[in-house]
Design a protein around this motif. Sequence first.
Motif, short mmCIF file in Angstrom:
data_model
loop_
_atom_site.label_atom_id
_atom_site.label_comp_id
_atom_site.label_asym_id
_atom_site.label_seq_id
_atom_site.Cartn_x
_atom_site.Cartn_y
_atom_site.Cartn_z
N ARG A 1 0.80 -1.23 0.00
CA ARG A 1 0.00 0.00 0.00
C ARG A 1 0.84 1.28 0.00
O ARG A 1 0.28 2.37 0.05
CB ARG A 1 -0.92 0.00 1.23
CG ARG A 1 -2.07 -0.99 1.11
CD ARG A 1 -2.67 -1.36 2.44
NE ARG A 1 -3.77 -2.31 2.26
CZ ARG A 1 -3.58 -3.61 2.06
NH1 ARG A 1 -2.36 -4.12 2.01
NH2 ARG A 1 -4.63 -4.41 1.88
N LEU A 2 2.15 1.14 -0.02
CA LEU A 2 3.01 2.31 0.07
C LEU A 2 3.52 2.72 -1.31
O LEU A 2 3.83 1.87 -2.14
CB LEU A 2 4.23 2.01 0.94
CG LEU A 2 4.01 1.88 2.45
CD1 LEU A 2 5.28 1.36 3.12
CD2 LEU A 2 3.60 3.22 3.05
N SER A 3 3.64 4.02 -1.52
CA SER A 3 4.29 4.45 -2.76
C SER A 3 5.77 4.79 -2.53
O SER A 3 6.57 4.69 -3.44
CB SER A 3 3.55 5.65 -3.36
OG SER A 3 3.35 6.63 -2.36
N LEU A 4 6.12 5.16 -1.33
CA LEU A 4 7.52 5.43 -1.01
C LEU A 4 8.24 4.15 -0.59
O LEU A 4 7.62 3.25 -0.06
CB LEU A 4 7.63 6.45 0.12
CG LEU A 4 7.22 7.89 -0.18
CD1 LEU A 4 7.35 8.74 1.09
CD2 LEU A 4 8.07 8.49 -1.29
N PRO A 5 9.55 4.10 -0.83
CA PRO A 5 10.30 2.93 -0.34
C PRO A 5 10.28 2.86 1.18
O PRO A 5 10.19 3.88 1.86
CB PRO A 5 11.73 3.17 -0.85
CG PRO A 5 11.78 4.55 -1.39
CD PRO A 5 10.38 5.03 -1.60
N LEU A 6 10.40 1.63 1.69
CA LEU A 6 10.26 1.37 3.13
C LEU A 6 11.55 0.81 3.72
O LEU A 6 12.14 -0.13 3.18
CB LEU A 6 9.12 0.37 3.35
CG LEU A 6 8.94 -0.22 4.75
CD1 LEU A 6 8.50 0.84 5.76
CD2 LEU A 6 7.93 -1.37 4.72
N PHE A 7 11.96 1.39 4.85
CA PHE A 7 13.04 0.79 5.65
C PHE A 7 12.43 0.05 6.85
O PHE A 7 11.57 0.60 7.54
CB PHE A 7 13.98 1.88 6.20
CG PHE A 7 14.94 2.42 5.19
CD1 PHE A 7 16.24 1.93 5.13
CD2 PHE A 7 14.54 3.40 4.29
CE1 PHE A 7 17.13 2.42 4.19
CE2 PHE A 7 15.43 3.89 3.35
CZ PHE A 7 16.73 3.40 3.29
N LEU A 8 12.91 -1.16 7.09
CA LEU A 8 12.56 -1.87 8.32
C LEU A 8 13.33 -1.24 9.47
O LEU A 8 14.42 -0.70 9.28
CB LEU A 8 12.96 -3.35 8.21
CG LEU A 8 12.46 -4.08 6.98
CD1 LEU A 8 13.04 -5.50 6.94
CD2 LEU A 8 10.93 -4.13 6.94
N TYR A 9 12.79 -1.35 10.65
CA TYR A 9 13.43 -0.70 11.82
C TYR A 9 13.37 -1.69 12.98
O TYR A 9 12.30 -1.94 13.54
CB TYR A 9 12.66 0.59 12.10
CG TYR A 9 13.11 1.43 13.28
CD1 TYR A 9 14.22 1.12 14.07
CD2 TYR A 9 12.41 2.59 13.62
CE1 TYR A 9 14.60 1.91 15.13
CE2 TYR A 9 12.78 3.40 14.69
CZ TYR A 9 13.87 3.05 15.44
OH TYR A 9 14.23 3.85 16.50
N ASN A 10 14.53 -2.26 13.30
CA ASN A 10 14.60 -3.26 14.37
C ASN A 10 14.87 -2.55 15.70
O ASN A 10 15.90 -1.92 15.86
CB ASN A 10 15.73 -4.26 14.07
CG ASN A 10 15.75 -5.42 15.03
OD1 ASN A 10 14.69 -6.00 15.34
ND2 ASN A 10 16.92 -5.79 15.53
#
Lengths: 313, 313, 313, 313
Positions: free
Chosen positions: D134-143
């Motif tokens: 559902r996102l148009s921007l790239p996503l970073f995971l955050y641990n």
Amino acid sequence: MKTKHTLPQPFKGIVPPMITPLKDETNLDIPGLERLINHIIEGGVHGLFILGTTGESTSLSYALRHELVARTCEIVDGRVPVLVGITDTAAIESLRLADTAEKKGASAVVAAPPYYFNLGQPELIEYYEYLVERLSLPLFLYNMPSHTKIIIEPDTVKTLSKYKGIVGLKDSSANNAYFNNVMNKMKGRSDFSLFVGPEEIMAETVLLGAHGGVNGGANMFPELYVKLFEAAEKGDVLTVKSLHGIVMEISSKLYSLGNFGSSYLKGIKAALNIMGICSDYMASPLHRFREAEREKIANNLEEIKSKMLNLKH
Amino acid sequence: MKTKHTLPQPFKGIVPPMITPLKDETNLDIPGLERLINHIIEGGVHGLFILGTTGESTSLSYALRHELVARTCEIVDGRVPVLVGITDTAAIESLRLADTAEKKGASAVVAAPPYYFNLGQPELIEYYEYLVERLSLPLFLYNMPSHTKIIIEPDTVKTLSKYKGIVGLKDSSANNAYFNNVMNKMKGRSDFSLFVGPEEIMAETVLLGAHGGVNGGANMFPELYVKLFEAAEKGDVLTVKSLHGIVMEISSKLYSLGNFGSSYLKGIKAALNIMGICSDYMASPLHRFREAEREKIANNLEEIKSKMLNLKH
Amino acid sequence: MKTKHTLPQPFKGIVPPMITPLKDETNLDIPGLERLINHIIEGGVHGLFILGTTGESTSLSYALRHELVARTCEIVDGRVPVLVGITDTAAIESLRLADTAEKKGASAVVAAPPYYFNLGQPELIEYYEYLVERLSLPLFLYNMPSHTKIIIEPDTVKTLSKYKGIVGLKDSSANNAYFNNVMNKMKGRSDFSLFVGPEEIMAETVLLGAHGGVNGGANMFPELYVKLFEAAEKGDVLTVKSLHGIVMEISSKLYSLGNFGSSYLKGIKAALNIMGICSDYMASPLHRFREAEREKIANNLEEIKSKMLNLKH
Amino acid sequence: MKTKHTLPQPFKGIVPPMITPLKDETNLDIPGLERLINHIIEGGVHGLFILGTTGESTSLSYALRHELVARTCEIVDGRVPVLVGITDTAAIESLRLADTAEKKGASAVVAAPPYYFNLGQPELIEYYEYLVERLSLPLFLYNMPSHTKIIIEPDTVKTLSKYKGIVGLKDSSANNAYFNNVMNKMKGRSDFSLFVGPEEIMAETVLLGAHGGVNGGANMFPELYVKLFEAAEKGDVLTVKSLHGIVMEISSKLYSLGNFGSSYLKGIKAALNIMGICSDYMASPLHRFREAEREKIANNLEEIKSKMLNLKH
């Protein structure tokens, strides 16, 4: 809207933590909500708690939380006191929700500790002081360490109980040494209500003097929990044992499918759907049961119902 | 040595987890041990559990553990069944201790999970299978997650209960949802005894059908715990509430000084010393209370004794 | 017995935590022990650490621990310093083992916090003070929070480092923010050695000034870890990256089969057995790999060996 | 609004997790925000991350979060890529914030796991799949396990990295064995960026191949962290050691006052206020330092600044 209930002192009994009937990620299942509320109230409960953990509060959009408060108060229409969960990581959003609760006629609000930052007890005390100074409705503390990473220590409960606006504690730790310790510290305070969350421990805590239960199973079988509460309050140990046995069957048969902490919640939603009461849709990050688990729930539900029937005859 | 007791089925009642009276790091306080055992047994208890957490088992040298088993069995002299803690990280040392227990006339052994490596449930099952195949005395499981880092899951208890040599569970988690879940899974099994450790929750668990308590406070006031157990077993809720109230005072006044988990243990040892029963020496890494705490314990002890007297009149 | 090594200051390099070759629950695999020690020492290591977590110390009987100390010192015969793990819940047993270590010619002892009771930092400081006052050999602290439930806080390390007898820290937390914090507090103290346990982080810590690694993989490939240490000490980043890459392959291919914390230990024992060095028997509560995992280890071992060969050419 | 940056591949460098300058509970400190952003960008950073843990995201009202995105993008005006934290317990609110981020010209979004319910890895994978679809921007995971109660396991990172829209990981666990394990699994994937949060470990991870740091200290001293990153990327170990030494002093002198997890955050806000950059107001449940701690911060800040000066000469 009917004039809202002022909570009796002490407030006691069964206050089901209502699941939130959802059509999809952003919409309530309104007919389901109406059926569910009526089903619960007709079971004789003493209040209704919305937007708790069982209500998937933290998974709902803010708009939906406010809408649920409004709709619930409307449907309840003064039949029982409504308690509104305002737990949030942002105090300002908790206050906004409390404001809606007050305007729509709810009787009290309930707040677990903020659950992102790791706080110490002094910060926790300051946090609740911040809230209580700004709230018009009475506030229940909500101890939920498995989800919030912090215990509201018995001494913290005692310290906070000096505020007139803080009127009770809902403890979902399942740690009865903790709960009995709090009960001991608060004895003689009939204006401070002590409830437990997990239905598996409600009977015994009420036998020893607790004020009631906020038990998920009462979404499905409100009458059972009310009867169990009444028997426990009277000290009728035989009836308690028999009804408690059914509660344990519900816990064992409906809440233990699957691997993760949410099996309890998935089980209740599946059962309510099978019972024809409301949708079993769950908001992300949780998901309703798939067909295999659903079938097991359906079978186990039949078993439980027949045990309840046997009991009556 | 008298012929040892065979445990009745179900084994039930109050089985105090005896503290270990120590002269110093490597020597027992023998006269204290004798006084303590007699004091406890004269209180009417149903058994005696040595070398548990309250007995500082893991802080004692191996030689001392074996010596304690021998001395205790000698002093008890068949008056009550003796249960011996064999919890260890090395299974082979557990077996050696069990061997001494058997030879000296103890009635059963008790083992918590090995507490250094992080195990899964399958490894835990294999571990208990390893033990039970090599033991001649009956074995009690001992759930103590705060110290061992692992819960003996209810399904694991159920699985292990099929072994004839495994005859019960002592649960010190204080999590009554867990304990009730185990009780529910084991219902109908009168040959499998379910005890709780924390005295704060003993009354309610026995009211609902548990078999008894392994409660530290019974080192000091064995009679109180025996009476509370008996009232709970009979379902006499009024008496339960009154005696449970005193137990909570003991917990609140004697076990809560200082900051760390061991305040319970330090409190009991200090009280027993003040009562003239035995030394309060604690083996490293723990240390007995210093003068300031000791004075508070002495004062609080007086208060509790007067409450107990009031009760009798 | 050769005259024992006095540890150089600072003590540094690769000090493999030796696995314990076992014939069965109560007997050492003596020929395996000899092959293993020679294999490790011929790899150029700077010391040998026995009776650590990797050595299954807590699973061994006391008699076996003492025997292992004697046998190891004999076989090592002064070629490298021997460090002996004395970690125990009973301080008195730690001291007895330290005594054997001293008599047999070991150079130092290593102690993690007692791992049954939950201690606070002040109790931890008192514990180490108790030990150091009674030890003749120098003592290394051993931080292992996943197994002992307590972190030796950086300030506690600093406080304890004032004792002449406490000469270093082995940190197995894998938390490099913690480790760098300790390094920063101890900077300028060339008489206090800082080692890390997990081989996955050895290279980077030595690049930034740590003194070495206590790395399990050095049981199998001592030379690799020695070369990686030397490159890191020199600041030769290119060589470090290349050798560190192989260490990560070892970690990924040999330590990650199965579900529980012990897969690392099972992997090393399986590999050493496949390499023809010693038995893979593990003491209860752990168990060696079954055939399926063993085959995977064998295949992955071949892969790793060929990568090491490529590197040389 | 300038056309937004498309992130380079791999995205690397120093991306400060910006604190949120607040006038009070519901208003931004706008002039402070402007000064802070300019101060940071002039230090040569490679991006700006808003609404992370350091940004007190979870304590801010939703309206304020959206406003901060708009204002920041406006002030940054295309000078560096802006990354927006969308971490929330309600996926729908994460998506709404991502929508604002996209509209206002941010370059990417960053999401930690939902932090109320206890999830398993399969549920976590489904959660991120739900978002990325559902996102148009790239996503970073955050641990961020200390706050979210769940680790994004290395295999989960690997699984999720197959989605084109998931472009990297920010790891704040401080567990370098974990981080190196992820690096090893992702090697050869120059389109997947690996950042660490804790500045205490940035240098060493970049030396071994990580792409950069999301380091709170870069709010105060952006240039220092940029230089440290550059030296680490080049493998210039001597410069790394010297600059890393100052970072450790910052950590030790500015982040360690007080007792709770938030001392880091309070330290940065106090320092920025002392430096004349912006308000140190903190949103409930946290509170800014009182005068005593503030004075210590002021003194320690002077010390650190003079160390940085010495370095330049």
